[in-house]
Motif scaffolding. Structure first.
Motif, PDB file in Angstrom:
ATOM      1  N   UNK A 276      10.877   2.731   8.139  1.00 25.67           N
ATOM      2  CA  UNK A 276       9.518   3.222   7.927  1.00 25.67           C
ATOM      3  C   UNK A 276       9.054   2.840   6.529  1.00 25.67           C
ATOM      4  N   UNK A 277       7.774   3.041   6.291  1.00 25.90           N
ATOM      5  CA  UNK A 277       7.192   2.756   4.979  1.00 25.90           C
ATOM      6  C   UNK A 277       5.994   3.666   4.757  1.00 25.90           C
ATOM      7  N   UNK A 278       5.850   4.143   3.543  1.00 28.36           N
ATOM      8  CA  UNK A 278       4.648   4.874   3.172  1.00 28.36           C
ATOM      9  C   UNK A 278       4.340   4.596   1.710  1.00 28.36           C
ATOM     10  N   UNK A 279       3.082   4.833   1.320  1.00 34.13           N
ATOM     11  CA  UNK A 279       2.716   4.500  -0.049  1.00 34.13           C
ATOM     12  C   UNK A 279       1.558   5.333  -0.538  1.00 34.13           C
ATOM     13  N   UNK A 280       1.326   5.250  -1.825  1.00 35.53           N
ATOM     14  CA  UNK A 280       0.095   5.716  -2.455  1.00 35.53           C
ATOM     15  C   UNK A 280      -0.251   4.683  -3.520  1.00 35.53           C
ATOM     16  N   UNK A 281      -1.515   4.597  -3.866  1.00 31.07           N
ATOM     17  CA  UNK A 281      -1.935   3.615  -4.864  1.00 31.07           C
ATOM     18  C   UNK A 281      -2.760   4.300  -5.940  1.00 31.07           C
ATOM     19  N   UNK A 282      -2.721   3.729  -7.139  1.00 30.21           N
ATOM     20  CA  UNK A 282      -3.511   4.263  -8.236  1.00 30.21           C
ATOM     21  C   UNK A 282      -4.990   3.977  -8.040  1.00 30.21           C
ATOM     22  N   UNK A 283      -5.812   4.982  -8.273  1.00 30.69           N
ATOM     23  CA  UNK A 283      -7.255   4.817  -8.139  1.00 30.69           C
ATOM     24  C   UNK A 283      -7.874   4.442  -9.485  1.00 30.69           C
ATOM     25  N   UNK A 284      -8.923   3.608  -9.425  1.00 27.98           N
ATOM     26  CA  UNK A 284      -9.677   3.223 -10.615  1.00 27.98           C
ATOM     27  C   UNK A 284     -11.109   3.731 -10.442  1.00 27.98           C
ATOM     28  N   UNK A 292     -13.367   3.248  -7.199  1.00 26.53           N
ATOM     29  CA  UNK A 292     -13.698   1.876  -6.831  1.00 26.53           C
ATOM     30  C   UNK A 292     -12.928   1.502  -5.563  1.00 26.53           C
ATOM     31  N   UNK A 293     -13.552   0.677  -4.733  1.00 25.22           N
ATOM     32  CA  UNK A 293     -12.913   0.285  -3.474  1.00 25.22           C
ATOM     33  C   UNK A 293     -12.988  -1.225  -3.329  1.00 25.22           C
ATOM     34  N   UNK A 294     -11.823  -1.884  -3.482  1.00 21.57           N
ATOM     35  CA  UNK A 294     -11.741  -3.340  -3.403  1.00 21.57           C
ATOM     36  C   UNK A 294     -10.556  -3.721  -2.511  1.00 21.57           C
ATOM     37  N   UNK A 295     -10.675  -3.540  -1.195  1.00 20.94           N
ATOM     38  CA  UNK A 295      -9.539  -3.800  -0.297  1.00 20.94           C
ATOM     39  C   UNK A 295      -9.138  -5.259  -0.214  1.00 20.94           C
ATOM     40  N   UNK A 296      -9.975  -6.171  -0.741  1.00 20.15           N
ATOM     41  CA  UNK A 296      -9.618  -7.591  -0.728  1.00 20.15           C
ATOM     42  C   UNK A 296      -8.549  -7.916  -1.759  1.00 20.15           C
ATOM     43  N   UNK A 439      -2.594  -1.019   4.687  1.00 15.94           N
ATOM     44  CA  UNK A 439      -2.931   0.010   5.672  1.00 15.94           C
ATOM     45  C   UNK A 439      -3.516   1.237   4.985  1.00 15.94           C
ATOM     46  N   UNK A 440      -2.968   1.594   3.847  1.00 16.77           N
ATOM     47  CA  UNK A 440      -3.436   2.752   3.070  1.00 16.77           C
ATOM     48  C   UNK A 440      -4.902   2.611   2.689  1.00 16.77           C
ATOM     49  N   UNK A 441      -5.352   1.367   2.534  1.00 15.27           N
ATOM     50  CA  UNK A 441      -6.725   1.101   2.102  1.00 15.27           C
ATOM     51  C   UNK A 441      -7.713   0.974   3.260  1.00 15.27           C
ATOM     52  N   UNK A 442      -7.246   1.086   4.508  1.00  8.02           N
ATOM     53  CA  UNK A 442      -8.134   0.939   5.664  1.00  8.02           C
ATOM     54  C   UNK A 442      -9.135   2.090   5.736  1.00  8.02           C
ATOM     55  N   UNK A 443     -10.386   1.749   6.047  1.00  9.67           N
ATOM     56  CA  UNK A 443     -11.440   2.734   6.240  1.00  9.67           C
ATOM     57  C   UNK A 443     -12.151   2.486   7.560  1.00  9.67           C
ATOM     58  N   UNK A 444     -12.746   3.568   8.090  1.00 10.50           N
ATOM     59  CA  UNK A 444     -13.645   3.427   9.239  1.00 10.50           C
ATOM     60  C   UNK A 444     -14.656   4.578   9.199  1.00 10.50           C
ATOM     61  N   UNK A 453     -10.747   7.216   4.994  1.00 12.49           N
ATOM     62  CA  UNK A 453      -9.428   6.596   5.110  1.00 12.49           C
ATOM     63  C   UNK A 453      -8.705   7.245   6.281  1.00 12.49           C
ATOM     64  N   UNK A 454      -8.171   6.429   7.153  1.00 10.74           N
ATOM     65  CA  UNK A 454      -7.574   6.993   8.368  1.00 10.74           C
ATOM     66  C   UNK A 454      -6.100   6.613   8.550  1.00 10.74           C
ATOM     67  N   UNK A 455      -5.533   5.818   7.636  1.00  3.84           N
ATOM     68  CA  UNK A 455      -4.176   5.299   7.856  1.00  3.84           C
ATOM     69  C   UNK A 455      -3.203   5.743   6.780  1.00  3.84           C
ATOM     70  N   UNK A 456      -3.509   6.824   6.105  1.00  2.00           N
ATOM     71  CA  UNK A 456      -2.649   7.280   5.011  1.00  2.00           C
ATOM     72  C   UNK A 456      -1.548   8.177   5.560  1.00  2.00           C
ATOM     73  N   UNK A 457      -0.548   7.520   6.119  1.00  2.00           N
ATOM     74  CA  UNK A 457       0.539   8.224   6.784  1.00  2.00           C
ATOM     75  C   UNK A 457       1.805   7.384   6.694  1.00  2.00           C
TER      76      UNK A 457
END
Length: 488
Positions: A276-284, A292-296, A439-444, A453-457
């Motif tokens: 399995x894998x899970x993560x969190x990322x630092x926000x700017x 800020x949101x830059x999924x690219x 995946x953590x950065x996915x939005x809908x 954000x719907x994939x933060x799991x």
């Protein structure tokens, strides 16, 4: 005027090379008779080429030539006006190409290539070469995505290609000291691994630069640089280095040094695919309240957790954490407070934590490994701060060249430390972290019309089948879309 070599003659030469040294004594006069001790007969030289001849590619092809022992017949780069010019000066007889496909199709006598391009071209270039029976040395990470790593690993076996990934620390003899500590059982069961880095050290976490075709260097073939990626006008501040921070081309801090750092526990503990894998990322925050949101692009910092089943060497299931952006683990109590953890300044490192103690190492690229053992009873064992090293990059390239000569399945080939049989699964593990980040950065849009954000799991991973089993949307990051002509 000499007649051109026929396809049959080239094939015969390759067949001879793969048969190794024993066969050569039957067909050729011994080298020492022809030219003295240390002389290499032309018939014993490999014809090698570089795909990516500047930056790291310059040292890769130089080291693969083994001090001129092998023949560099061609160089491929999208811009010979940059650092690739040094390779042109070093190998003035090599033919020059911008497109690796044209080089490999025209230069039928190439036996082996070094591939030292941006990450997004690793897979397409390696596949094109391997399809033509050419041995490959590919810079880390082996590929841009998980599926590419699996494809190339299977292709190397089926086509009997001698391969090596450019995580040169895998050939560091001091890894044997770490392996001995693990194998001795002195740590007891090993249940936790912590890995960290000060990368990124390039721009990362902001908006993608605006295209400006007028700023394109006149000698840069931008279309070929894009390779498998969607075409867009020339964009400054991407080539030649800062592409690392953009998913379309790079693989972030993980791709840059994960294959040097995660390699240490993956190798010494005998790890396989994570579960399995899970993560969190630092926000700017450039403004109040809304990040800020830059999924690219890759984030400025991230924290990733992977779990592995027990192995014979670990004796326990393992939790591995990765942190980048300068975030590092807390200093363990049994390591004196005035000792660095990992490498100098504790900037990069690995801690393998067992019931009875801890192993600490630096990043294993071309830096000193600095292995240290700390046991709960107060005893210690340290490796040298300065490593004896008689060959460039621990002979990682030379060993690959020797294996190409000896042939697939030879003792030299089986002795390689990062052939794709090993480097493929390890690269897949490294890239699992990036799959978790993306995946953590996915939005809908939700039912209220707002983006969420719907994939933060925690993502459950079926390694054998390369699938996330509890979030279908995450599987888009197992592979990528390709432009025609660069499909893997």
């Amino acid at each position: 005027m000499k007649k051109p070599k026929s396809a049959k003659s080239v094939g015969s030469r390759r067949s001879f090379i793969k048969k190794g040294a024993m066969a050569s004594s039957i067909f050729f006069v011994p080298r020492h008779v022809l030219g003295g001790v240390g002389y290499t007969a032309p018939s014993d030289r490999l014809n090698i080429a570089a795909i990516g001849a500047g930056g790291k590619g310059a040292s890769d092809i130089r080291n693969a030539s083994v001090g001129g022992r092998e023949k560099v017949v061609a160089l491929c780069d999208v811009d010979f006006s940059g650092s690739a010019s040094k390779s042109v000066e070093r190998f003035p007889k090599a033919k020059l190409y911008a497109d690796f496909r044209k080089m490999l199709d025209k230069e039928k006598g190439i036996d082996a290539v070094t591939i030292s391009t941006p990450d997004h071209v690793h897979g397409p270039a390696a596949k094109y070469a391997m399809e033509r029976g050419v041995h490959v040395y590919v810079q880390k990470p082996m590929t841009h995505n998980i599926r590419e790593a699996r494809v190339l690993t299977e292709m190397a076996r089926s086509k009997k290609i001698v391969t090596q990934m450019g995580n040169q620390g895998g050939s560091n003899p001091l890894l044997g000291m770490v392996q001995k500590w693990v194998d001795s059982g002195v740590l007891g069961k090993i249940s936790k691994v912590q890995v960290w880095t000060n990368r990124p050290v390039w721009p990362q976490g902001g908006a993608f630069p605006k295209p400006d075709p007028t700023a394109k260097p006149k000698d840069l073939d931008w279309d070929l640089w894009l390779g498998p990626s969607e075409y867009k006008p020339y964009t400054p501040n991407i080539h030649p280095f800062s592409w690392r921070g953009w998913w379309e081309y790079g693989t972030g801090a993980l791709g840059d040094v994960g294959c040097h750092l995660i390699d240490i526990p993956f190798r010494t503990l005998g790890l396989k695919y994570p579960t399995d894998a899970e993560c969190s990322v630092g926000a700017v925050y450039s403004g109040m309240w809304n990040a800020d949101y830059h999924p690219e692009g890759c984030p400025a910092s991230s924290f990733i957790t992977l779990h592995f089943g027990a192995t014979e060497k670990s004796g326990s299931p393992i939790e591995m954490s990765w942190s980048d952006g300068g975030i590092r683990p807390a200093h363990p109590d049994i390591i004196p407070a005035d000792h660095d953890i990992g490498g100098s300044g504790s900037q990069n490192g690995v801690l393998m934590i067992g019931e009875k103690g801890i192993i600490s190492t630096n990043i294993n690229d071309s830096s000193a490994l600095m292995p240290k053992l700390y046991l709960n009873d107060g005893s210690t064992d340290f490796g040298p701060e300065v490593e004896p090293n008689d060959e460039p990059e621990y002979g990682h390239h030379r060993k690959w060249i020797d294996a190409c000569k000896a042939g697939f399945g030879s003792e030299e080939h089986l002795g390689l430390t990062s052939s794709f049989d090993y480097a493929g699964p390890m690269t897949e593990t490294v890239l699992m972290g990036n799959l978790a980040i993306r995946s953590y950065l996915l939005q809908r849009e939700n039912e209220k019309g707002k983006m969420e954000f719907f994939a933060r799991k925690k993502l459950l991973w079926d390694g054998e089948n390369m699938r996330i089993t509890n979030l279908e949307e995450a599987n888009q990051f197992v592979t990528r879309n390709y432009r025609p002509g660069f499909v893997v």
